[in-house]
Design a protein around this motif. Structure first.
Motif, short mmCIF file in Angstrom:
data_model
loop_
_atom_site.label_atom_id
_atom_site.label_comp_id
_atom_site.label_asym_id
_atom_site.label_seq_id
_atom_site.Cartn_x
_atom_site.Cartn_y
_atom_site.Cartn_z
N ILE A 153 44.09 13.54 57.47
CA ILE A 153 43.46 12.79 56.37
C ILE A 153 42.84 13.74 55.34
CG2 ILE A 153 41.56 11.22 55.78
CD1 ILE A 153 42.20 9.61 58.23
N PRO A 154 42.02 14.72 55.75
CA PRO A 154 41.51 15.67 54.74
C PRO A 154 42.61 16.47 54.06
CG PRO A 154 40.19 15.77 56.74
CD PRO A 154 41.41 14.96 57.06
N LEU A 155 43.68 16.80 54.81
CA LEU A 155 44.80 17.52 54.19
C LEU A 155 45.44 16.67 53.10
CD1 LEU A 155 46.65 20.05 54.31
CD2 LEU A 155 48.11 18.76 55.89
N PHE A 156 45.59 15.38 53.35
CA PHE A 156 46.15 14.45 52.38
C PHE A 156 45.31 14.42 51.10
CE2 PHE A 156 45.99 10.13 50.60
CZ PHE A 156 47.31 9.95 50.22
N PHE A 157 43.99 14.43 51.25
CA PHE A 157 43.11 14.38 50.08
C PHE A 157 42.98 15.74 49.39
CE2 PHE A 157 41.73 10.42 52.03
CZ PHE A 157 41.50 9.61 50.92
N THR A 158 43.18 16.83 50.13
CA THR A 158 42.98 18.17 49.57
C THR A 158 44.21 18.71 48.85
OG1 THR A 158 41.40 18.67 51.35
CG2 THR A 158 42.29 20.54 50.15
N MET A 159 45.39 18.41 49.35
CA MET A 159 46.61 18.95 48.77
C MET A 159 46.74 18.73 47.26
SD MET A 159 48.50 20.70 50.84
CE MET A 159 50.14 20.64 50.10
N PRO A 160 46.42 17.54 46.73
CA PRO A 160 46.58 17.34 45.27
C PRO A 160 45.71 18.24 44.41
CG PRO A 160 46.46 15.22 46.41
CD PRO A 160 46.10 16.26 47.42
N PHE A 161 44.64 18.81 44.96
CA PHE A 161 43.79 19.68 44.15
C PHE A 161 44.59 20.87 43.60
CE2 PHE A 161 39.97 18.09 46.69
CZ PHE A 161 39.50 17.33 45.65
N ILE A 162 45.55 21.37 44.36
CA ILE A 162 46.31 22.55 43.92
C ILE A 162 47.17 22.23 42.70
CG2 ILE A 162 48.07 24.23 44.58
CD1 ILE A 162 46.89 24.22 47.38
N PRO A 163 48.06 21.22 42.74
CA PRO A 163 48.83 20.93 41.51
C PRO A 163 47.95 20.47 40.35
CG PRO A 163 49.24 19.26 43.23
CD PRO A 163 48.53 20.40 43.87
N LEU A 164 46.81 19.84 40.64
CA LEU A 164 45.92 19.42 39.55
C LEU A 164 45.34 20.62 38.80
CD1 LEU A 164 43.98 16.42 41.16
CD2 LEU A 164 45.54 16.33 39.21
N ILE A 165 45.14 21.74 39.51
CA ILE A 165 44.69 22.97 38.85
C ILE A 165 45.86 23.71 38.22
CG2 ILE A 165 43.68 25.25 39.25
CD1 ILE A 165 41.61 23.01 39.18
N LEU A 166 46.99 23.76 38.93
CA LEU A 166 48.15 24.50 38.42
C LEU A 166 48.68 23.91 37.10
CD1 LEU A 166 50.18 25.19 41.70
CD2 LEU A 166 48.90 26.83 40.32
N ARG A 167 48.47 22.63 36.85
CA ARG A 167 48.98 22.01 35.63
C ARG A 167 48.16 22.37 34.40
NH1 ARG A 167 46.47 17.59 33.47
NH2 ARG A 167 44.47 17.10 34.44
N LEU A 168 46.94 22.94 34.62
CA LEU A 168 46.02 23.18 33.51
C LEU A 168 46.24 24.55 32.88
CD1 LEU A 168 42.70 21.85 35.12
CD2 LEU A 168 44.09 20.71 33.37
N PRO A 169 46.18 24.63 31.53
CA PRO A 169 46.18 25.93 30.86
C PRO A 169 44.74 26.45 30.78
CG PRO A 169 46.29 24.18 29.24
CD PRO A 169 46.27 23.50 30.59
#
Length: 311
Positions: A153-169
């Protein structure tokens, strides 16, 4: 508008400032942080060793405690060594990939800690409200499934943080006024809209709020069952089995609550207070948890005494 030359989509490094406003006492702040880290290491390793070596502790309650100790080791090790590097050696630079990795493990471990506290509340609920069926409900297979859920469950909620940061300039400076990397701290450095990051961050926090609600509901049922017991001694004994868990919950959620409240509403609160509270949130629980269980749990306390006497 920011020119292309000043924009790095993914910067090579970030600079962690430590605790803004208290840089002149960083070297002294490092000593209590080091003591807390050593306490967390020694305490949690001791808890794991005692549970592994003592057959009488191979029970669901202590399996969950072993999971909690493992999480605490991960949380403290992913934060405090870098803090000490900043405080004592002025090692403020952190690679972009290293910052993402630290962010991932901090959010994963804090999420897992919250989820394991729910599992421990459920364990106490079954033990007190349905004691005759405790071993039938919490079998080894069920405990293994719960352990998997604590991770997934925490892995499910944590994984999106990475692409959410990677998409930002990222543009301008890459200075983080903090001692570690976390999602919103990184997002605020971006030169693009972070609305999605804010919304998802609140969504992730709602998962922790759901954990708190589940714990409260468990303890409502526990208290109802306890106060139905006929004798005072039985009530005291039942409540004492929950004491350690309640103390651990307070150690984890109290700094988290104050950190969240000052971050959202404390606009007049000095920045170093924000950072200190955020540090307490990830630093204090890993050190306090083994102390609380070591002092309050007779089986662990007795086994530790035996081990050190044999030494």
């Amino acid at each position: 508008m920011v020119s292309h030359n000043n924009t790095e989509f993914h910067p090579h490094t970030f600079l962690l400032l430590g605790i803004p406003g208290l840089q002149h006492v960083h070297i002294w702040i490092g000593f209590p942080f080091c003591a807390v880290y050593l306490t967390a290491l020694l305490g949690n390793i001791t808890i794991l060793f005692v549970i592994q070596s003592e057959h009488s502790l191979h029970q669901p309650m202590f399996y969950f405690l072993a999971i909690l100790s493992s999480i605490d080791l991960g949380l403290s090790t992913s934060t405090i060594p870098k803090m000490l590097g900043i405080f004592w050696c002025d090692l403020r630079e952190i690679p972009f990939e290293g910052c993402l990795t630290q962010m991932f493990f901090i959010h994963l471990c804090t999420g897992m800690e919250s989820t394991v506290l729910v599992a421990m509340a459920y364990d106490r609920y079954v033990a007190i409200c349905n004691p005759l069926h405790y071993t039938l409900v919490l079998t080894n297979k069920v405990v293994a499934v719960i352990a998997l859920v604590i991770f997934l469950i925490p892995l499910f909620f944590t994984m999106p943080f990475i692409p959410l940061i990677l998409r930002l300039p990222f543009c301008g400076h890459q200075i983080i006024p903090h001692t570690y990397c976390e999602h919103m701290g990184l997002a605020h450095l971006a030169c693009a809209s972070i609305k999605i990051n804010i919304i998802y961050g609140l969504f992730a926090i709602s998962n922790m709020m759901a954990d708190i609600l589940a714990i409260v509901l468990s303890y409502v049922q526990i208290l109802r069952a306890v106060f139905r017991l006929p004798s005072k001694d039985a009530r005291v004994k039942s409540l004492s089995t929950c004491g350690s868990h309640v103390c651990v919950m307070l150690a984890f959620y109290t700094p988290a609550f104050f950190s969240f409240m000052t971050h959202r509403f404390g606009r007049n609160v000095p920045q170093y207070i924000h950072i200190l509270l955020a540090n307490f949130y990830v630093v204090i629980p890993p050190a306090l948890n083994p102390v609380i269980y070591g002092v309050r749990t007779k089986q662990i306390r007795g086994r530790v005494v035996v081990v050190f006497r044999n030494k």
